[in-house]
Scaffold this active site. Structure first.
Site, PDB file in Angstrom:
ATOM      1  N   ARG A  68       0.832  -1.200   0.000  1.00 14.01           N
ATOM      2  CA  ARG A  68       0.000   0.000   0.000  1.00 14.01           C
ATOM      3  C   ARG A  68       0.869   1.253   0.000  1.00 14.01           C
ATOM      4  NH1 ARG A  68      -5.624   0.438   0.816  1.00 14.01           N
ATOM      5  NH2 ARG A  68      -6.169   2.628   0.550  1.00 14.01           N
ATOM      6  N   ASN A 110     -11.737  16.586   0.061  1.00 15.48           N
ATOM      7  CA  ASN A 110     -12.623  15.448  -0.134  1.00 15.48           C
ATOM      8  C   ASN A 110     -13.996  15.826   0.399  1.00 15.48           C
ATOM      9  OD1 ASN A 110     -13.546  12.895  -0.748  1.00 15.48           O
ATOM     10  ND2 ASN A 110     -12.385  11.831   0.848  1.00 15.48           N
ATOM     11  N   HIS A 112     -17.732  14.498   2.223  1.00 15.94           N
ATOM     12  CA  HIS A 112     -18.291  13.490   3.122  1.00 15.94           C
ATOM     13  C   HIS A 112     -19.797  13.721   3.216  1.00 15.94           C
ATOM     14  CE1 HIS A 112     -18.847  10.739   6.362  1.00 15.94           C
ATOM     15  NE2 HIS A 112     -19.214  11.676   7.206  1.00 15.94           N
ATOM     16  N   ALA A 145      -4.609  12.630   7.858  1.00 19.34           N
ATOM     17  CA  ALA A 145      -4.330  11.208   8.027  1.00 19.34           C
ATOM     18  C   ALA A 145      -5.499  10.435   8.625  1.00 19.34           C
ATOM     19  CB  ALA A 145      -3.088  11.019   8.899  1.00 19.34           C
ATOM     20  N   ASP A 148     -12.195  11.312   7.431  1.00 21.61           N
ATOM     21  CA  ASP A 148     -13.170  12.413   7.456  1.00 21.61           C
ATOM     22  C   ASP A 148     -12.951  13.339   8.650  1.00 21.61           C
ATOM     23  OD1 ASP A 148     -14.352  11.201   5.210  1.00 21.61           O
ATOM     24  OD2 ASP A 148     -15.638   9.965   6.469  1.00 21.61           O
TER      25      ASP A 148
END
Length: 204
Positions: A68, A110, A112, A145, A148
């Protein structure tokens, strides 16, 4: 006119938020330009939308990398090649890691489908219904990190109707989310923004 803010948009699915940004960017007064669209999988509508708009695309699939962490570094490198000012995660269903945040922390956003800090994670509309809230909505935040947990850029409220199902509520949240995303990213592009702790302010 000043140079448009360069956006790289990352997607995992149909790309409806991406399309809203592409449509907004078609107006030079919006102040931003989508310079590339990346995805974590092939064959999705989001990539097709980008190709139709003449925007370069790339993919970075987790299974193609040894770890990852390796994927995260590769994703950061692919995004960096397009020299973005802001990175938009638009329905991107992977958590970015340390390498990505080292490169783009403080300028990656981002959405949510809830009013943060309530109901973090993938099931915001369902949990809002289960809790019995009367108002929920959508949040645009600076990616950090956590899940949300980043500083809030913008929020939009959506009333919860008595006869709502998870699907009907989520669909209304998506409509509010798209409008909020387009409005806030445009303000970030035209006015600039700063992140000070948990406060995001427009205006450079």
């Amino acid at each position: 006119m000043s140079t448009p803010t360069r956006l790289v948009v990352l997607v995992s699915g149909s790309g409806t938020n991406l399309q809203a940004l592409l449509d907004a960017c078609a107006d030079p007064s919006y102040g931003a330009k989508v310079v590339a669209v990346g995805a974590d999988r092939d064959g999705i509508e989001g990539l097709t939308r980008a190709e139709t708009a003449g925007v370069p695309t790339f993919t970075a699939k987790v299974k193609d990398y040894t770890s990852r962490e390796h994927w995260d570094r590769a994703l950061a490198d692919k995004v960096a090649a397009f020299e973005p000012d802001v990175v938009v995660l638009a329905g991107f269903m992977k958590l970015v890691g340390t390498s990505f945040l080292d490169a783009f922390g403080g300028r990656t956003v981002n959405t949510h489908p809830a009013l943060s800090p309530s109901f973090p994670g993938m099931y915001g509309p369902r949990e809002a219904l289960e809790y019995g809230v009367k108002v929920t909505g959508a949040t645009l935040f600076i990616v950090d990190a956590g899940v949300d947990t980043g500083a809030i850029v913008a929020q939009s409220t959506v009333p919860v109707d008595d006869d709502d199902t998870e699907q009907t509520l989520h669909e209304r949240i998506k409509v509010a989310e798209r409008a909020m995303l387009v409005d806030a990213v445009g303000k970030m592009a035209r006015e600039g923004f700063s992140v000070e702790g948990r406060r995001v302010r427009f205006g450079a």
